[in-house]
Motif scaffolding. Structure first.
Motif, PDB file in Angstrom:
ATOM      1  N   UNK A  65     -36.807  90.372  21.897  1.00  0.00           N
ATOM      2  CA  UNK A  65     -36.583  91.602  21.136  1.00  0.00           C
ATOM      3  C   UNK A  65     -35.582  92.561  21.776  1.00  0.00           C
ATOM      4  N   UNK A  66     -34.795  92.078  22.708  1.00  0.00           N
ATOM      5  CA  UNK A  66     -33.792  92.932  23.339  1.00  0.00           C
ATOM      6  C   UNK A  66     -32.402  92.471  22.918  1.00  0.00           C
ATOM      7  N   UNK A  67     -31.508  93.435  22.676  1.00  0.00           N
ATOM      8  CA  UNK A  67     -30.128  93.083  22.388  1.00  0.00           C
ATOM      9  C   UNK A  67     -29.380  92.886  23.714  1.00  0.00           C
ATOM     10  N   UNK A  68     -28.123  92.501  23.643  1.00  0.00           N
ATOM     11  CA  UNK A  68     -27.349  92.174  24.864  1.00  0.00           C
ATOM     12  C   UNK A  68     -27.308  93.336  25.844  1.00  0.00           C
ATOM     13  N   UNK A  69     -27.112  94.546  25.355  1.00  0.00           N
ATOM     14  CA  UNK A  69     -27.069  95.719  26.240  1.00  0.00           C
ATOM     15  C   UNK A  69     -28.405  95.987  26.909  1.00  0.00           C
ATOM     16  N   UNK A  70     -29.474  95.866  26.139  1.00  0.00           N
ATOM     17  CA  UNK A  70     -30.817  96.077  26.689  1.00  0.00           C
ATOM     18  C   UNK A  70     -31.147  95.013  27.730  1.00  0.00           C
ATOM     19  N   UNK A  71     -30.727  93.779  27.469  1.00  0.00           N
ATOM     20  CA  UNK A  71     -30.970  92.693  28.429  1.00  0.00           C
ATOM     21  C   UNK A  71     -30.248  92.966  29.731  1.00  0.00           C
ATOM     22  N   UNK A  72     -28.992  93.380  29.646  1.00  0.00           N
ATOM     23  CA  UNK A  72     -28.212  93.671  30.859  1.00  0.00           C
ATOM     24  C   UNK A  72     -28.898  94.748  31.701  1.00  0.00           C
ATOM     25  N   UNK A  73     -29.349  95.806  31.061  1.00  0.00           N
ATOM     26  CA  UNK A  73     -30.047  96.886  31.769  1.00  0.00           C
ATOM     27  C   UNK A  73     -31.392  96.395  32.326  1.00  0.00           C
TER      28      UNK A  73
END
Length: 134
Positions: A65-73
């Motif tokens: 449920x995380x987008x690419x930006x959320x995953x990076x963070x």
């Protein structure tokens, strides 16, 4: 500076025999941990495979449920937790290979040869298609 980098790389590069020695050491730790607790009686191939799958799912859960930006963070702040789950996956891989008498080095080398045939660079570079679609 360049000499220092080369010396560092020379010290840290694992040779094939060092790699297998490390895998064997890790396997001994896993087996010792399991045997000290008398858990071998519970570790049949089916249940070990289920445990491996469950641990892999726990890795996946970190990214659900995380987008690419959320995953990076998320990765930046949760490396230990992700590492813990990857270590759990490795635990079951090593234990299953031991219990099923599978040489991981040989199995990996054979699998990589198969993958090289299935996914030749000329056909697969930059593509995410399955080998049957290339």
């Amino acid at each position: 500076m360049e000499t220092e980098v080369r010396q560092h790389l020379a010290r840290t590069v694992l040779t094939k025999s060092n790699f297998m020695a490390n895998v064997n050491d890790l396997t001994k730790k896993v087996v010792s941990f399991r045997n000290a607790r008398d858990w071998k009686q519970f570790h049949n191939p089916k249940d070990s495979a289920i445990s491996l799958s469950l641990e892999a799912s726990e890795v996946l859960e970190h990214f659900q449920w995380k987008n690419a930006g959320e995953i990076e963070k998320y990765i930046k702040t949760n490396k230990k937790e992700i590492g813990d789950e990857l270590a759990d996956v490795l635990y079951w891989v090593l234990l299953m290979a031991h219990d099923l008498n599978i040489n991981l080095e040989k199995a990996f080398e054979l699998k990589m040869k198969e993958n090289n045939k299935k996914y030749p660079v000329k056909k697969s570079k930059g593509k995410h298609s399955k080998y049957t679609e290339l």
